[in-house]
Design a protein around this motif. Structure first.
Motif, PDB file in Angstrom:
ATOM      1  N   CYS A 142       0.863  -1.188   0.000  1.00 24.50           N
ATOM      2  CA  CYS A 142       0.000   0.000   0.000  1.00 24.50           C
ATOM      3  C   CYS A 142       0.895   1.232   0.000  1.00 24.50           C
ATOM      4  O   CYS A 142       1.902   1.273   0.707  1.00 24.50           O
ATOM      5  CB  CYS A 142      -0.898   0.002   1.233  1.00 24.50           C
ATOM      6  SG  CYS A 142      -2.040  -1.392   1.258  1.00 24.50           S
TER       7      CYS A 142
ATOM      8  N   LYS B  86       0.395   4.181   1.232  1.00 21.64           N
ATOM      9  CA  LYS B  86       0.413   4.874   2.518  1.00 21.64           C
ATOM     10  C   LYS B  86      -0.236   3.964   3.550  1.00 21.64           C
ATOM     11  O   LYS B  86      -1.453   3.888   3.627  1.00 21.64           O
ATOM     12  CB  LYS B  86      -0.357   6.196   2.405  1.00 21.64           C
ATOM     13  CG  LYS B  86      -0.356   7.008   3.663  1.00 21.64           C
ATOM     14  CD  LYS B  86      -1.167   8.287   3.465  1.00 21.64           C
ATOM     15  CE  LYS B  86      -1.283   9.049   4.763  1.00 21.64           C
ATOM     16  NZ  LYS B  86      -2.221  10.133   4.668  1.00 21.64           N
TER      17      LYS B  86
ATOM     18  N   ALA C 208      -5.000   4.315  -1.964  1.00 22.80           N
ATOM     19  CA  ALA C 208      -3.579   4.116  -2.267  1.00 22.80           C
ATOM     20  C   ALA C 208      -3.144   2.672  -2.054  1.00 22.80           C
ATOM     21  O   ALA C 208      -2.005   2.406  -1.681  1.00 22.80           O
ATOM     22  CB  ALA C 208      -2.695   5.077  -1.472  1.00 22.80           C
TER      23      ALA C 208
END
Length: 119
Positions: free
Chosen positions: A47, A49, A79
């Motif tokens: 991912c 973030k 994200a």
């Protein structure tokens, strides 16, 4: 209804904060295996973030026809494309054959899928 007819009358995706929630006849829950899968994706750095806590919620927009068929899904960007698509798949499966009565018109509805890999 043909695909062309559906595309012609397909409403645009409304803002997330005004999209009505999709009501289900029976509430569905994320399985322990699904919680662990999502946690593994985050832990492996897949991912962009990572969330600040071992929890993550994904809103998914579902386009439902007057005959209660889900014809499109759009996960809200977080994200993390893998988890976004996974949540969309869960939302579609939860809705299939499980929609509460509603007005018989085509429209977008929101489903929130919540993961917690501390479980």
């Amino acid at each position: 209804m043909s695909l062309l007819a559906l595309l012609i009358q397909m409403p645009s995706l409304p803002a997330w904060d005004v999209m009505p929630p999709l009501r289900l006849r029976q509430e569905r829950r994320v399985s322990p295996a699904s919680h662990q899968f999502v946690g593994g994706e985050v832990t492996r750095g897949r991912c962009g973030k990572p969330p600040p806590a071992p929890r993550l919620a994904v809103d998914v927009a579902l386009l439902v026809t007057p005959r209660d068929t889900v014809v499109a899904s759009v996960p809200r960007a977080i994200a993390c494309p893998t988890i976004e698509q996974y949540a969309a798949g869960l939302a579609i499966s939860w809705a299939r054959g499980n929609l509460a009565p509603r007005a018989p018109r085509i429209g977008w509805y929101r489903v929130r899928v919540e993961f917690d890999w501390t479980r």
